[in-house]
Design a protein around this motif. Sequence first.
Motif, PDB file in Angstrom:
ATOM      1  N   UNK A  65      33.829   5.286  -9.407  1.00 38.11           N
ATOM      2  CA  UNK A  65      35.207   5.177  -8.914  1.00 38.11           C
ATOM      3  C   UNK A  65      35.663   3.744  -8.772  1.00 38.11           C
ATOM      4  N   UNK A  66      36.800   3.477  -9.320  1.00 34.77           N
ATOM      5  CA  UNK A  66      37.520   2.276  -8.988  1.00 34.77           C
ATOM      6  C   UNK A  66      37.290   1.032  -9.795  1.00 34.77           C
ATOM      7  N   UNK A  67      36.242   0.917 -10.515  1.00 35.11           N
ATOM      8  CA  UNK A  67      36.062  -0.300 -11.287  1.00 35.11           C
ATOM      9  C   UNK A  67      35.414  -1.426 -10.510  1.00 35.11           C
ATOM     10  N   UNK A  68      34.890  -1.122  -9.308  1.00 34.02           N
ATOM     11  CA  UNK A  68      34.091  -2.082  -8.559  1.00 34.02           C
ATOM     12  C   UNK A  68      34.680  -3.464  -8.440  1.00 34.02           C
ATOM     13  N   UNK A  69      34.044  -4.414  -9.085  1.00 30.48           N
ATOM     14  CA  UNK A  69      34.428  -5.825  -8.967  1.00 30.48           C
ATOM     15  C   UNK A  69      35.841  -6.079  -9.480  1.00 30.48           C
ATOM     16  N   UNK A  70      36.294  -5.303 -10.454  1.00 28.35           N
ATOM     17  CA  UNK A  70      37.655  -5.488 -10.964  1.00 28.35           C
ATOM     18  C   UNK A  70      38.682  -5.316  -9.850  1.00 28.35           C
ATOM     19  N   UNK A  71      38.545  -4.231  -9.096  1.00 26.35           N
ATOM     20  CA  UNK A  71      39.520  -3.954  -8.046  1.00 26.35           C
ATOM     21  C   UNK A  71      39.353  -4.875  -6.846  1.00 26.35           C
ATOM     22  N   UNK A  72      38.155  -5.388  -6.653  1.00 24.87           N
ATOM     23  CA  UNK A  72      37.894  -6.283  -5.524  1.00 24.87           C
ATOM     24  C   UNK A  72      38.286  -7.733  -5.815  1.00 24.87           C
ATOM     25  N   UNK A  73      38.603  -8.048  -7.072  1.00 27.08           N
ATOM     26  CA  UNK A  73      38.969  -9.418  -7.429  1.00 27.08           C
ATOM     27  C   UNK A  73      40.254  -9.819  -6.689  1.00 27.08           C
ATOM     28  N   UNK A  74      40.212 -10.876  -5.893  1.00 24.76           N
ATOM     29  CA  UNK A  74      41.402 -11.284  -5.137  1.00 24.76           C
ATOM     30  C   UNK A  74      42.615 -11.585  -6.019  1.00 24.76           C
ATOM     31  N   UNK A  75      42.377 -11.987  -7.269  1.00 23.86           N
ATOM     32  CA  UNK A  75      43.492 -12.296  -8.174  1.00 23.86           C
ATOM     33  C   UNK A  75      44.312 -11.055  -8.537  1.00 23.86           C
ATOM     34  N   UNK A  76      43.700  -9.860  -8.430  1.00 26.49           N
ATOM     35  CA  UNK A  76      44.449  -8.625  -8.678  1.00 26.49           C
ATOM     36  C   UNK A  76      45.505  -8.430  -7.592  1.00 26.49           C
ATOM     37  N   UNK A  77      45.145  -8.750  -6.352  1.00 27.38           N
ATOM     38  CA  UNK A  77      46.099  -8.637  -5.249  1.00 27.38           C
ATOM     39  C   UNK A  77      46.148  -7.272  -4.600  1.00 27.38           C
ATOM     40  N   UNK A  78      45.101  -6.470  -4.758  1.00 27.98           N
ATOM     41  CA  UNK A  78      45.063  -5.122  -4.193  1.00 27.98           C
ATOM     42  C   UNK A  78      44.735  -5.178  -2.705  1.00 27.98           C
ATOM     43  N   UNK A  79      45.555  -4.527  -1.898  1.00 30.65           N
ATOM     44  CA  UNK A  79      45.333  -4.442  -0.456  1.00 30.65           C
ATOM     45  C   UNK A  79      44.636  -3.110  -0.165  1.00 30.65           C
ATOM     46  N   UNK A  80      43.314  -3.141  -0.003  1.00 28.47           N
ATOM     47  CA  UNK A  80      42.544  -1.907   0.190  1.00 28.47           C
ATOM     48  C   UNK A  80      42.959  -1.137   1.434  1.00 28.47           C
ATOM     49  N   UNK A  81      43.511  -1.806   2.419  1.00 29.77           N
ATOM     50  CA  UNK A  81      43.961  -1.119   3.634  1.00 29.77           C
ATOM     51  C   UNK A  81      45.118  -0.165   3.339  1.00 29.77           C
ATOM     52  N   UNK A  82      45.784  -0.365   2.220  1.00 33.47           N
ATOM     53  CA  UNK A  82      46.944   0.457   1.869  1.00 33.47           C
ATOM     54  C   UNK A  82      46.666   1.406   0.693  1.00 33.47           C
TER      55      UNK A  82
END
Length: 148
Positions: A65-82
């Motif tokens: 699920x999710x692509x691991x490091x891809x989604x966690x990369x700060x440059x993506x800008x994903x706010x996991x809380x949301x």
Amino acid sequence: MALNRDFIGRASAPSAPYEVSRVKIREFATAIGDNNPIYRDREAAQAAGHPDVIAPPTFPIVFSLGGGALLADPELGLNFAMVVHGEQRFEYRRPIHAGDELVTVSTVTDIRSVGRNEFITVKSDVTTVDGELVCTTYNTIVERGGAG
């Protein structure tokens, strides 16, 4: 804030191998409430034509699920809380069975805004350590209130 569209087409490095065991398959089947004997009993699975117990169809969510490091990369800008889960689907070449050692490579295939939400879709190819494609997963997650 909109997610970084430069991530579309970006792929992860291959994951470490995930060793599928009878115990993990049984635990997953129990967690989803599926008592099918081919997920629990080797003889039942073999009688159905499988080499060993097989995993329920949604089992790859455990490790892909999710692509691991891809989604966690700060440059993506994903706010996991949301983030909430949008949808998932699986395309199989063959069932996953106990004894498989599986590797996942994930690719961001789409990022789009829908109202104030950001939708990101990740395709993950699940292969054996020898390169045999077992299945492809598609997961869409939603960052609520991210666009605007």
